[in-house]
Structures are given as structure tokens and as C-alpha cells.
Design a protein around this motif. Structure first.
Motif, PDB file in Angstrom:
ATOM      1  N   VAL A   1     -14.931   0.350   3.168  1.00  0.00           N
ATOM      2  CA  VAL A   1     -14.204   0.899   2.027  1.00  0.00           C
ATOM      3  C   VAL A   1     -14.301   2.614   2.424  1.00  0.00           C
ATOM      4  CG1 VAL A   1     -15.279  -0.334   0.218  1.00  0.00           C
ATOM      5  CG2 VAL A   1     -16.656   1.398   1.132  1.00  0.00           C
TER       6      VAL A   1
ATOM      7  N   TRP B   1       0.740  -1.188   0.137  1.00  0.00           N
ATOM      8  CA  TRP B   1       0.085  -0.033   0.000  1.00  0.00           C
ATOM      9  C   TRP B   1       0.822   1.242   0.089  1.00  0.00           C
ATOM     10  CZ3 TRP B   1      -2.403   4.530   1.840  1.00  0.00           C
ATOM     11  CH2 TRP B   1      -3.663   4.575   1.628  1.00  0.00           C
TER      12      TRP B   1
ATOM     13  N   ARG C   1      -1.487  -4.473   2.850  1.00  0.00           N
ATOM     14  CA  ARG C   1      -2.816  -4.346   3.274  1.00  0.00           C
ATOM     15  C   ARG C   1      -3.336  -5.130   4.273  1.00  0.00           C
ATOM     16  NH1 ARG C   1      -6.530  -3.941  -1.695  1.00  0.00           N
ATOM     17  NH2 ARG C   1      -6.971  -6.285  -0.805  1.00  0.00           N
TER      18      ARG C   1
ATOM     19  N   SER D   1     -12.073  -6.061   2.366  1.00  0.00           N
ATOM     20  CA  SER D   1     -12.320  -4.807   1.091  1.00  0.00           C
ATOM     21  C   SER D   1     -11.274  -3.893   0.996  1.00  0.00           C
ATOM     22  CB  SER D   1     -13.627  -4.336   1.181  1.00  0.00           C
ATOM     23  OG  SER D   1     -13.915  -3.512  -0.027  1.00  0.00           O
ATOM     24  N   GLN D   2     -11.402  -2.764   0.906  1.00  0.00           N
ATOM     25  CA  GLN D   2     -10.517  -1.659   1.008  1.00  0.00           C
ATOM     26  C   GLN D   2      -9.651  -1.300   2.464  1.00  0.00           C
ATOM     27  OE1 GLN D   2     -12.220   1.907  -0.492  1.00  0.00           O
ATOM     28  NE2 GLN D   2     -13.002   0.909  -2.527  1.00  0.00           N
TER      29      GLN D   2
END
Length: 372
Positions: free
Chosen positions: A148, A43, A58, A86-87
Motif C-alpha cells: 500500500v 488507474w 492496475r 492490494s494498492q
């Protein structure tokens, strides 16, 4: 903005694009060297004073890479548990400006669970290959139930204060305009997590004192340029409308009241691209390039890029060179498209080279060097 002014703005951007393509005839010759590979959705990248590099993954791992490019086989110990969905995950790991004396590393990451999560800031002391004395400094409120739009970028300012970007949580975009919410903001903190007395909304009723600027969607690029004294931020738009903004304290950058993008369904988010009291971007992209990571090149290895912005692009699978002349955008150029990879971060190294991180389950850290 009148129809004539809008036409002139688009003509200026088109003229800048043409000039950049003509400029590209004086081709910059470079080589892409693999510094480290096998990284799991890396990241961010940062540099320590002795030349070592820190790369976040991440899923919650922090990797140490020597100045010669050897990555430790085991990740750095002591990283806090992150919300990896997810994010969400581990975002930045940034050394304190006085790291050589205090050994402090600042971490931004997603924290919580599926029902209540948010962006968190912590710091710890790096000793060998471990983080010690971890201290949570700040958690974005309100918590949300979406995995997210966390923001998560960090940047130290010349006065020693620290900026952190926060996302709007996707389903909570109206929060970006509310001063009693920390979603969709840039916050400014002292290095111990306390609130600076000169923040723009300190002492204002129904406003959070941590807020530096507001009206942001999902900012994943943050850069203070010491030479020009300019603070740059870029953020993801929805379907189009990615932006680079020049940040000033207390300013409103418009989301979701003004936007050059549309909803993913194609629906209109707002009929406005400008509104009184809201700032216009330095540049915007429609269709979206999905910007992530940003640097301004000040090295000597690539004089053609001197003073220009370089923006990582996920959807664009490139680094977008944004040519500047006295603070104005005069052209653009896609770089490193031959990689065909999502670029998560781009950094200028202390050696004058450029460094890129690709975002995948087999991510790579690249060094860009001049080709003889």
C-alpha cells in the motif's frame, strides 16, 4: 494558530462553500459520454500528440484507445511485470514532452514481492502496439513489506525534469520526515533518471539528492499548471486530513508531525496541525474524500470552470470542483455524483473536454461534453 484565527479560517471555508452553492444556480449543463468500458481497475489516462489515449489498468495492462474512441482488443505489449497486490500495480503511463520525435513513454508501477517492494520508474519506446527497449530508471528505497501507499503520480516540468510521488508505505510513516529515505517524498529526476544538479538537497550529508519535497503520506494527484506556474499536489490523509498543497522545492509538508486527520482506530496521530518549518495545505478535507487524480481546467467548453481545480474522489464518489480566485480557494462543489462511482483520474483533454476514469473491475472512461 490561535482559536480566533482557526475560527476565521473555518468561517472563510464555510463562506466559500456557500458561495459555491449559490454559484451552482447558474448550472453547467453537460453530458457524460462513454468512451470505453470494461476496464479492470483503470488507474490513469494520458494523451498522445495524435489524439490517441493511454489508459493503465492496475493489474499491469496498458490500453490504447484511438482518438475516435476505439480501444485495441489486445493490451500494449512489453509492459514490465508489476507487483499486483492490494494498492500495488501499474500506475501512470506518461509520454515524454518530445514524444512526437522520440516515442518515449514513462511508466510508474509497484515492483518486487510481498517481502520487499516499492515504486519504480521505467521508460520505453512505443512502436505500434508494443513497448520496446524498456529501461528501469529509478526505484524507491528503502523497499518495504506493505502492499500500500505507493504514490506513483508523474508530471514533467517545463525544464524537462520529471517529478514522481512516493508514498510512506503506511507502516513506515516516520520515513516521510527522513531525508535519507525516499518514502513519503516527491522526487525530481532528469528524463534519463539522473539527479538534477539543482535539486534542493544535492550535496547535503545524509540526504538523498533525488528529493524535491518531503513530509507526504500517499500523494495521488500531481499537476503543473503552465499558465500560473503553480505545482499542485494532493495526498490522502488517514481518517480525514486529505490535503491539496502547493509544492516548492525543499519544503516539508508535515506528515506525520502535523495532520488534520486521525488514525483509522480513532487514535490521535499527532496533537499538531501546524509546526514551525512545515507547510500548511491550500485546503484539507475532513471527513476524507480520498482524492485521486487532478486537473486544472483551461479549455473553452466549460467557461464556468475556467482556472478551477477538479479532483477525483474515491470515497467521495465524485469529482470535487475547487474554485480558485488568484490562487485562493473561494468555494467547492461536488460534480458527477449521479455516476455513483469511485473516480480514480480526471484529465483535461486536448479537445477542451474533461475526461474521467472510474475505479472498478468494470471501469469506464467518460468524456464530459457541453449539453446543447
Amino acid at each position: 494558530m490561535s482559536a480566533t484565527a482557526t475560527a476565521l479560517r473555518h468561517l472563510a471555508l464555510l463562506t466559500g462553500l456557500v458561495s459555491s452553492l449559490l454559484w451552482a444556480a447558474d448550472e453547467v449543463k453537460y453530458e457524460l459520454q462513454v468512451v470505453a468500458d470494461g476496464l479492470d481497475h483503470p488507474w490513469s489516462l494520458s494523451f498522445l500528440p495524435d489524439g490517441r489515449m493511454l489508459v493503465t489498468e492496475r493489474a499491469g495492462r496498458l490500453r490504447m484507445i484511438s482518438a475516435s474512441g476505439i480501444m485495441d482488443s489486445a493490451p500494449v505489449r512489453g509492459v514490465p511485470r508489476v507487483f499486483d497486490r492490494s494498492q500495488g500495480g501499474l500506475f501512470e503511463a506518461v509520454p515524454h514532452p518530445d514524444f512526437a520525435n522520440n516515442g518515449l513513454i514513462y511508466l510508474s508501477y509497484a515492483w518486487g514481492d510481498g517481502d520487499a517492494n516499492g515504486t519504480r520508474l521505467a521508460r520505453a519506446r512505443l512502436e505500434g502496439n508494443a513497448l520496446r527497449d524498456l529501461e528501469v530508471l529509478f526505484t524507491v528505497e528503502p523497499l518495504k513489506d506493505t502492499p500500500v501507499h505507493y504514490g506513483g503520480r508523474l508530471a514533467f516540468m517545463p525544464d524537462g525534469t520529471l517529478l514522481l510521488t512516493t508514498g510512506d508505505g503506511f507502516d513506515y510513516r516516520e520515513q516521510a520526515q527522513k531525508l535519507d529515505s525516499l518514502l513519503g517524498k516527491v522526487v525530481r529526476l532528469n528524463d534519463d533518471g539522473s539527479i538534477p544538479a539543482d535539486n534542493p538537497f544535492v550535496g547535503q550529508a545524509d540526504a538523498r539528492g533525488e528529493i524535491y519535497s518531503y513530509g507526504h503520506r500517499n500523494p495521488q494527484g500531481l499537476l503543473y499548471d503552465e499558465e500560473s506556474g503553480t505545482l499542485y499536489l494532493h495526498e490522502h490523509g488517514p481518517k480525514g486530513g486529505d490535503e491539496i498543497n502547493i509544492l516548492e522545492p525543499g519544503n516539508n509538508y508535515g506528515w506525520p508531525v502535523i495532520t488534520y486527520g486521525r488514525d483509522y482506530s480513532g487514535a490521535t496521530i499527532s496533537p499538531y496541525t501546524e509546526y514551525e518549518g512545515m507547510e500548511q495545505p491550500l485546503i484539507y478535507w475532513t471527513p476524507s474524500i480520498a482524492p485521486s487524480g487532478v486537473t486544472i481546467y483551461r479549455g473553452n467548453e466549460f467557461p464556468q470552470w475556467q482556472g478551477d481545480l477538479l479532483v477525483g474522489a474515491l470515497a467521495g464518489r465524485q469529482v470535487r470542483l475547487v474554485e480558485l480566485d488568484q490562487g485562493r480557494v473561494v468555494g467547492q462543489q461536488p460534480l458527477f455524483t449521479e455516476l455513483g462511482e469511485r473516480i480514480r483520474d480526471v484529465r483535461s483533454g486536448p479537445d477542451g473536454r474533461l475526461y474521467l476514469i472510474s475505479d472498478s473491475s468494470n471501469g469506464t472512461l467518460y468524456r464530459v461534453v457541453p449539453k446543447p
